[in-house]
Design an enzyme around this catalytic site. Sequence first.
Site, PDB file in Angstrom:
ATOM      1  N   LYS A  13      22.277 -54.034 -89.322  1.00  0.00           N
ATOM      2  CA  LYS A  13      21.123 -53.399 -88.661  1.00  0.00           C
ATOM      3  C   LYS A  13      19.834 -53.581 -89.469  1.00  0.00           C
ATOM      4  O   LYS A  13      18.788 -53.924 -88.906  1.00  0.00           O
ATOM      5  CB  LYS A  13      21.450 -51.918 -88.480  1.00  0.00           C
ATOM      6  CG  LYS A  13      20.301 -51.051 -88.036  1.00  0.00           C
ATOM      7  CD  LYS A  13      20.780 -49.630 -87.795  1.00  0.00           C
ATOM      8  CE  LYS A  13      21.376 -48.977 -89.028  1.00  0.00           C
ATOM      9  NZ  LYS A  13      20.400 -48.560 -90.048  1.00  0.00           N
ATOM     10  N   ARG A  88      19.805 -40.015 -86.197  1.00  0.00           N
ATOM     11  CA  ARG A  88      21.152 -40.196 -86.708  1.00  0.00           C
ATOM     12  C   ARG A  88      22.108 -39.191 -86.083  1.00  0.00           C
ATOM     13  O   ARG A  88      23.306 -39.235 -86.320  1.00  0.00           O
ATOM     14  CB  ARG A  88      21.068 -39.943 -88.199  1.00  0.00           C
ATOM     15  CG  ARG A  88      22.099 -40.506 -89.100  1.00  0.00           C
ATOM     16  CD  ARG A  88      21.972 -41.978 -89.329  1.00  0.00           C
ATOM     17  NE  ARG A  88      22.486 -42.368 -90.620  1.00  0.00           N
ATOM     18  CZ  ARG A  88      21.869 -43.201 -91.434  1.00  0.00           C
ATOM     19  NH1 ARG A  88      20.728 -43.722 -91.112  1.00  0.00           N
ATOM     20  NH2 ARG A  88      22.430 -43.534 -92.571  1.00  0.00           N
ATOM     21  N   ARG A 127      27.836 -55.464-100.285  1.00  0.00           N
ATOM     22  CA  ARG A 127      26.373 -55.413-100.153  1.00  0.00           C
ATOM     23  C   ARG A 127      25.713 -55.143-101.507  1.00  0.00           C
ATOM     24  O   ARG A 127      26.211 -54.356-102.298  1.00  0.00           O
ATOM     25  CB  ARG A 127      26.056 -54.281 -99.184  1.00  0.00           C
ATOM     26  CG  ARG A 127      24.642 -54.152 -98.786  1.00  0.00           C
ATOM     27  CD  ARG A 127      24.518 -53.517 -97.453  1.00  0.00           C
ATOM     28  NE  ARG A 127      24.942 -52.125 -97.407  1.00  0.00           N
ATOM     29  CZ  ARG A 127      24.803 -51.366 -96.333  1.00  0.00           C
ATOM     30  NH1 ARG A 127      24.292 -51.877 -95.232  1.00  0.00           N
ATOM     31  NH2 ARG A 127      25.198 -50.127 -96.335  1.00  0.00           N
ATOM     32  N   ARG A 166      24.479 -49.888-104.064  1.00  0.00           N
ATOM     33  CA  ARG A 166      24.013 -48.560-103.671  1.00  0.00           C
ATOM     34  C   ARG A 166      25.084 -47.552-104.043  1.00  0.00           C
ATOM     35  O   ARG A 166      26.245 -47.741-103.749  1.00  0.00           O
ATOM     36  CB  ARG A 166      23.755 -48.545-102.165  1.00  0.00           C
ATOM     37  CG  ARG A 166      22.404 -49.125-101.837  1.00  0.00           C
ATOM     38  CD  ARG A 166      22.242 -49.444-100.386  1.00  0.00           C
ATOM     39  NE  ARG A 166      22.688 -48.379 -99.506  1.00  0.00           N
ATOM     40  CZ  ARG A 166      22.459 -48.393 -98.207  1.00  0.00           C
ATOM     41  NH1 ARG A 166      21.800 -49.384 -97.654  1.00  0.00           N
ATOM     42  NH2 ARG A 166      22.891 -47.419 -97.447  1.00  0.00           N
ATOM     43  N   ARG A 178      30.096 -41.507 -93.837  1.00  0.00           N
ATOM     44  CA  ARG A 178      28.970 -42.050 -93.063  1.00  0.00           C
ATOM     45  C   ARG A 178      29.459 -42.632 -91.742  1.00  0.00           C
ATOM     46  O   ARG A 178      28.794 -42.492 -90.712  1.00  0.00           O
ATOM     47  CB  ARG A 178      28.225 -43.101 -93.881  1.00  0.00           C
ATOM     48  CG  ARG A 178      27.443 -42.451 -95.009  1.00  0.00           C
ATOM     49  CD  ARG A 178      26.386 -43.358 -95.555  1.00  0.00           C
ATOM     50  NE  ARG A 178      26.935 -44.453 -96.308  1.00  0.00           N
ATOM     51  CZ  ARG A 178      26.283 -45.584 -96.552  1.00  0.00           C
ATOM     52  NH1 ARG A 178      25.089 -45.772 -96.060  1.00  0.00           N
ATOM     53  NH2 ARG A 178      26.838 -46.526 -97.259  1.00  0.00           N
TER      54      ARG A 178
HETATM   55  P1  AMP Z   1      20.910 -45.731 -94.747  1.00  0.00           P
HETATM   56  O1  AMP Z   1      20.145 -46.571 -95.703  1.00  0.00           O
HETATM   57  O2  AMP Z   1      20.313 -45.744 -93.380  1.00  0.00           O
HETATM   58  O3  AMP Z   1      22.367 -45.990 -94.763  1.00  0.00           O
HETATM   59  O4  AMP Z   1      20.734 -44.219 -95.267  1.00  0.00           O
HETATM   60  C1  AMP Z   1      21.238 -43.810 -96.503  1.00  0.00           C
HETATM   61  C2  AMP Z   1      21.439 -42.319 -96.500  1.00  0.00           C
HETATM   62  O5  AMP Z   1      20.180 -41.651 -96.287  1.00  0.00           O
HETATM   63  C3  AMP Z   1      22.352 -41.770 -95.408  1.00  0.00           C
HETATM   64  O6  AMP Z   1      23.714 -41.871 -95.730  1.00  0.00           O
HETATM   65  C4  AMP Z   1      21.889 -40.316 -95.329  1.00  0.00           C
HETATM   66  O7  AMP Z   1      22.396 -39.566 -96.417  1.00  0.00           O
HETATM   67  C5  AMP Z   1      20.385 -40.458 -95.519  1.00  0.00           C
HETATM   68  N1  AMP Z   1      19.723 -40.628 -94.215  1.00  0.00           N
HETATM   69  C6  AMP Z   1      19.159 -41.758 -93.720  1.00  0.00           C
HETATM   70  N2  AMP Z   1      18.672 -41.551 -92.496  1.00  0.00           N
HETATM   71  C7  AMP Z   1      18.940 -40.262 -92.181  1.00  0.00           C
HETATM   72  C8  AMP Z   1      18.705 -39.448 -91.047  1.00  0.00           C
HETATM   73  N3  AMP Z   1      18.105 -39.925 -89.941  1.00  0.00           N
HETATM   74  N4  AMP Z   1      19.108 -38.152 -91.087  1.00  0.00           N
HETATM   75  C9  AMP Z   1      19.716 -37.652 -92.173  1.00  0.00           C
HETATM   76  N5  AMP Z   1      19.992 -38.362 -93.269  1.00  0.00           N
HETATM   77  C10 AMP Z   1      19.603 -39.661 -93.293  1.00  0.00           C
END
Ligand code: AMP
Length: 225
Positions: A13, A88, A127, A166, A178
């Site tokens: 994505k 989310r 990743r 990460r 997640r």
């Molecule tokens: P991502 O890079 O999109 O995988 O986001 C990494 C982490 O950031 C996620 O696992 C959540 O802990 C937090 N996060 C990202 N976007 C959101 C969201 N829309 N709502 C709540 N937590 C978020």
Amino acid sequence: MNILIFGPNGSGKGTQGAIIKEKFNLPHIESGAIFRKNIGEGTELGKKAKEYIDRGDLVPDDITIPMILNRLKEDDCKNGWILDGFPRNKVQAETLAKALKDEGINLDYVIEIVLPRDVAKLRITGRRLCVNDPNHPNHIAFDAIKPVEKDGKLVCRVCGGDLKTRADDQDDAAIDKRHDIYYDDKTGTMAAVNYFKQLDGPKVISVDGRPSIKEVTEAIMKELK
Ligand code: AMP
């Protein structure tokens, strides 16, 4: 052009979002990257968000929703945006839809990258994250975005910067959590996707996330006008 992009962690994505951003010259707003930037800079927001992110939990809505709605009010968003990682869950989806309606902003496209859960998990473990720019995709299992070797170590294929994993990518329990959130169609991200699918207005583009990056891009671009 205003776009939402959905896909489980590991679906590509972020990669597709970066390609769309380039092609249409849109700001690519990634909630996860905004959190990571704040954590890196040691801001109050970053401190609050870190514990949730490290566990693979969602950061609470009262922190996340205003952060994103304020970001969408910034000048660079006037001519469109691509929003990635938000909404989310169902509450975020409903709040975003209402905020857009109140502001008279149309949502043009909802892109969904569909990927089975087991495939998504395999992809995450390879990743790597560039310390200079979270939008530089690197993955040890995919030739197209493989990091390059320099002085005996792997560095970012885009800028030569150092790579890190990460924290939330490497922890098996965090990955599963997640994905639990993503594939949850009652209150989680799939509930948000389904919420937008039944709305009148945005065009929904669902693409298979299993082919190569290029093929997924082509499938999306065919529908984005
Ligand atoms: P991502 O890079 O999109 O995988 O986001 C990494 C982490 O950031 C996620 O696992 C959540 O802990 C937090 N996060 C990202 N976007 C959101 C969201 N829309 N709502 C709540 N937590 C978020």
